[in-house]
Design an enzyme around this catalytic site. Structure first.
Site, PDB file in Angstrom:
ATOM      1  N   GLU A   1      -5.594   3.589   3.654  1.00 32.41           N
ATOM      2  CA  GLU A   1      -6.032   4.218   4.908  1.00 32.41           C
ATOM      3  C   GLU A   1      -7.531   4.473   4.932  1.00 32.41           C
ATOM      4  OE1 GLU A   1      -4.373   4.253   7.485  1.00 32.41           O
ATOM      5  OE2 GLU A   1      -2.237   4.331   6.973  1.00 32.41           O
TER       6      GLU A   1
ATOM      7  N   ASP B   1       0.841  -1.195   0.000  1.00 36.01           N
ATOM      8  CA  ASP B   1       0.000   0.000   0.000  1.00 36.01           C
ATOM      9  C   ASP B   1       0.884   1.255   0.000  1.00 36.01           C
ATOM     10  OD1 ASP B   1       0.870  -0.564   2.561  1.00 36.01           O
ATOM     11  OD2 ASP B   1      -1.113  -0.576   3.474  1.00 36.01           O
TER      12      ASP B   1
HETATM   13 ZN   LIG Z   1      -2.502   3.057   8.757  1.00 31.12          ZN
HETATM   14 ZN   LIG Z   2      -0.828   0.889   7.309  1.00 29.92          ZN
END
Ligand SMILES: [Zn+2]
Ligand SMILES: [Zn+2]
Length: 421
Positions: A172, A112
């Site tokens: 997130e 990510d």
């Molecule tokens: Zn995070």
């Molecule tokens: Zn994270």
């Protein structure tokens, strides 16, 4: 059973060690560069451009804009596999999954890439001055996946099959994984296994935690809109007060956890935002409550989801208001496939030693790696990255021990080489 390549070739083992050792400085430089340029969910354009440029330079086939700001890169092993097309056809006809095919399967490595809306206070020389911050360690995740891609590209003559690297935006807000799937990530590449890692600075560097089951909780955001009828604060009998109703709703909803979730199961309902009213002497028309729901098991998540609107609507209607429940976004719990986890644990042990690999208690944070794991057998492992007195993840003073970078990179590389032998 030892990893496949070990008995076959000590030479590859040696190659990996050399490549990773040579890469250490580069990994730290890259992490610091990324750390200084955090971008929020679905805005990771500069980050994506940097990732794409490095991957292209390493010779990978790169696709940008997958899931809006995600990057996908494919590393084809150098050994040709005529059987692969056959397996794909079989699968299209409803045949067996290609994992047991002799032609080499597809491994997906997911990282990510987004930062957080936090004003950084670490005082580090490479701190962000943008009002955004890599306060979760995603700068490290990008670095390790990129490092693995570059290392594996050099070793591709040893790879039979393919590795797909998915640099996922918007973790997130747990929306990036689904955005990538909507753009066809899984359909196009049909991965047989998925792996990923989260560095964790509340655990010591040099340790790796590979759970055979639950890793993280489900994470869902919801909104309750409580509607009444506004009016004069001095004449409540002519109005319907949604502020009072909201107070009762918030209080009663807590009984979901204390009265409806079994005592030995984990569940959380937190109201993080309350908005309503405009003046001390005015009764508002409506109030919005926003909150988060967490659980380790899909069935508990389901139960909370059923109970929150039921209680809210019951209480609100008793007080002449209406309650509307909206699920804003969310992701399921992160649950590893036990076989894949055991296999990843082997490779972690090859890097940090068996005594430094273990399981950890599930953590009540969420991560949309869950969406990958719900569709493809896989493993999300935690990489110890602790610094003395480190501030926790999502804190403005968050930092992590950079010695975890070669460790995570090497685990990816070893796992990929073994799987694609
Ligand atoms: Zn995070
Ligand atoms: Zn994270």
């Amino acid at each position: 059973m030892p990893p496949h390549y070990m008995g076959k070739s000590m030479q590859i083992d040696e190659l990996i060690r050399t490549e990773i050792a040579n890469k250490q400085n580069d990994l730290i430089t890259l992490r610091r560069r990324l750390h200084a340029m955090p971008e929020l969910a679905f805005q990771e354009t500069k980050t994506a451009a940097l990732i794409a440029q490095r991957l292209r330079a390493a010779g990978l086939k790169v696709e940008e804009g997958v899931g809006r700001t995600g990057v996908v890169a494919v590393l084809e092993g150098a050994a040709p596999h005529p059987g692969r097309a056959w397996t794909r056809n079989k699968q299209a006809q409803g045949g067996h999954a290609p994992d047991d095919s002799p032609n080499g399967p597809t491994l997906l490595v997911r990282a990510d890439i987004d930062g957080l809306p936090i004003h950084e206070l670490t005082g580090l020389p490479f701190a962000s001055s943008l009002g955004t911050m890599h306060a979760c360690g995603h700068d490290g995740h990008i670095t390790m996946a990129l490092g693995a891609a570059e290392t594996l590209a050099k070793l591709k003559s040893h790879i039979k099959g393919r590795i797909v690297f998915a640099f996922q935006p918007a973790e997130e807000v747990v929306q990036g994984a689904l955005a990538m799937f909507d753009d066809g990530l899984l359909k196009k590449h049909q991965p047989d296994r998925v792996i990923g890692l989260h560095l964790w600075n509340q655990m010591p560097a040099g340790k790796v935690f590979v759970n055979r089951g639950t890793v993280f909780a489900s994470a869902d955001a919801f909104r309750l809109t409580i509607t009444g009828k506004g009016g004069h604060g001095a004449l409540p009998h002519l109005s319907v007060d949604p502020v009072v109703a909201s107070a009762h709703v918030m209080s009663a909803v807590q009984t979901v956890i204390s009265r409806e979730v079994p005592p030995n199961e984990m569940g959380v309902v937190t109201f993080g935002q309350v908005h309503g009213g405009s003046a001390p002497n005015v009764i508002a028309d409506n109030v919005t409550l926003e909150g988060t729901i967490r659980a380790y098991k899909p069935e508990i998540r389901q139960r909370i989801f059923e109970a929150v609107p039921r209680i809210a609507q019951g209480i609100a209607s008793g007080l002449r208001c209406e309650a509307k429940f909206d699920h804003l976004y969310g992701s399921p719990p992160v649950i590893n496939n036990p076989e894949v986890a055991m296999w990843v644990a082997q490779h972690a042990a090859a890097v940090v030693g068996e005594e430094n690999v273990g399981e950890h208690e599930p953590v009540s944070v969420g991560d949309d790696m869950a969406e990958f794991l719900n569709r493809v057998p896989g493993c999300y492992f935690l990489l110890g990255a602790g610094k003395p007195n480190a501030a926790p993840h999502h804190n403005a003073r968050f930092d992590f021990e950079e010695s975890c970078l070669p460790t995570g990179t090497e685990i990816f590389v070893r796992a990929a080489l073994d799987y694609l032998q």
